[in-house]
Write a protein that holds these residues in place. Structure first.
Motif, mmCIF file in Angstrom:
data_model
loop_
_atom_site.group_PDB
_atom_site.id
_atom_site.type_symbol
_atom_site.label_atom_id
_atom_site.label_comp_id
_atom_site.label_asym_id
_atom_site.label_seq_id
_atom_site.Cartn_x
_atom_site.Cartn_y
_atom_site.Cartn_z
ATOM 1 N N LEU A 149 -50.537 76.684 123.995
ATOM 2 C CA LEU A 149 -51.566 77.669 124.309
ATOM 3 C C LEU A 149 -50.933 79.045 124.414
ATOM 4 N N LEU A 150 -50.006 79.371 125.190
ATOM 5 C CA LEU A 150 -49.493 80.608 125.255
ATOM 6 C C LEU A 150 -48.901 81.227 124.205
ATOM 7 N N GLY A 164 -50.312 84.572 122.679
ATOM 8 C CA GLY A 164 -49.426 85.549 122.586
ATOM 9 C C GLY A 164 -49.375 86.105 121.109
ATOM 10 N N ALA A 165 -49.202 85.105 120.216
ATOM 11 C CA ALA A 165 -49.207 85.477 118.549
ATOM 12 C C ALA A 165 -50.636 86.063 118.389
ATOM 13 N N ARG A 166 -51.666 85.657 118.917
ATOM 14 C CA ARG A 166 -52.905 86.301 118.360
ATOM 15 C C ARG A 166 -53.083 87.843 119.335
ATOM 16 N N SER A 167 -52.878 87.864 120.500
ATOM 17 C CA SER A 167 -52.930 89.273 121.104
ATOM 18 C C SER A 167 -51.943 90.093 121.143
ATOM 19 N N ILE A 168 -50.679 89.587 120.898
ATOM 20 C CA ILE A 168 -49.572 90.620 121.396
ATOM 21 C C ILE A 168 -49.291 91.128 119.643
ATOM 22 N N PHE A 169 -49.156 90.146 118.882
ATOM 23 C CA PHE A 169 -48.579 90.445 117.174
ATOM 24 C C PHE A 169 -49.829 90.420 116.476
#
Length: 142
Positions: free
Chosen positions: A127-128, A132-137
């Motif tokens: 889930l992280l 993370g892939a969605r919000s950071i990258f």
């Protein structure tokens, strides 16, 4: 020597099949391609695996190399087959649907026995990664 050969084969599989299939090549002017880090990582693993094989071949200790028991090889074959099926089903089922059982299976295969820890890590870690892939990258995993 077997471990080095398997690692080299897997790294070549990543370089020739997995990275070109799963990582897009679209970039803007001046940007690094998204496939740079996966190619570099697989290349380093390949070189280190070849080094492991060469070190084993060149080392002359005069003692016979131990042969792993059949159970170790069958466990390795089973884990490889399950991982291959999961990777092939990735595009159909999606990241979260496959990352959770893959993480739990890897923890069981590595010797984890605490069910609460296995359940928590198997749910929280994917889930992280997904968030993370969605919000950071800005990458939307299926």
């Amino acid at each position: 020597m077997v471990a080095g050969g398997l690692l080299a084969a897997m790294a070549l599989g990543c370089i020739l099949w997995l990275v070109p299939l799963q990582v897009s090549e679209g970039t803007s002017a001046g940007d690094l391609p998204p496939s740079l880090i996966p190619y570099l990582s697989a290349g380093v693993v390949f070189l280190l695996a070849i080094g492991l094989v060469l070190q084993t071949l060149l080392r002359d200790t005069g003692e016979a190399l131990p042969v792993p028991p059949g159970s170790v090889l069958s466990d390795l074959l089973l884990a490889s087959a399950v991982t291959g099926v999961i990777l092939l089903a990735f595009s159909k089922l999606g990241f979260l649907a496959l990352a959770i059982p893959l993480t739990a299976g890897a923890m069981l295969f590595a010797g984890g026995r605490n069910r609460l820890v296995i359940a928590a890590v198997s749910i929280v870690f994917p889930l992280l990664v997904w968030l993370g892939a969605r919000s950071i990258f800005g990458v939307y995993l299926p």
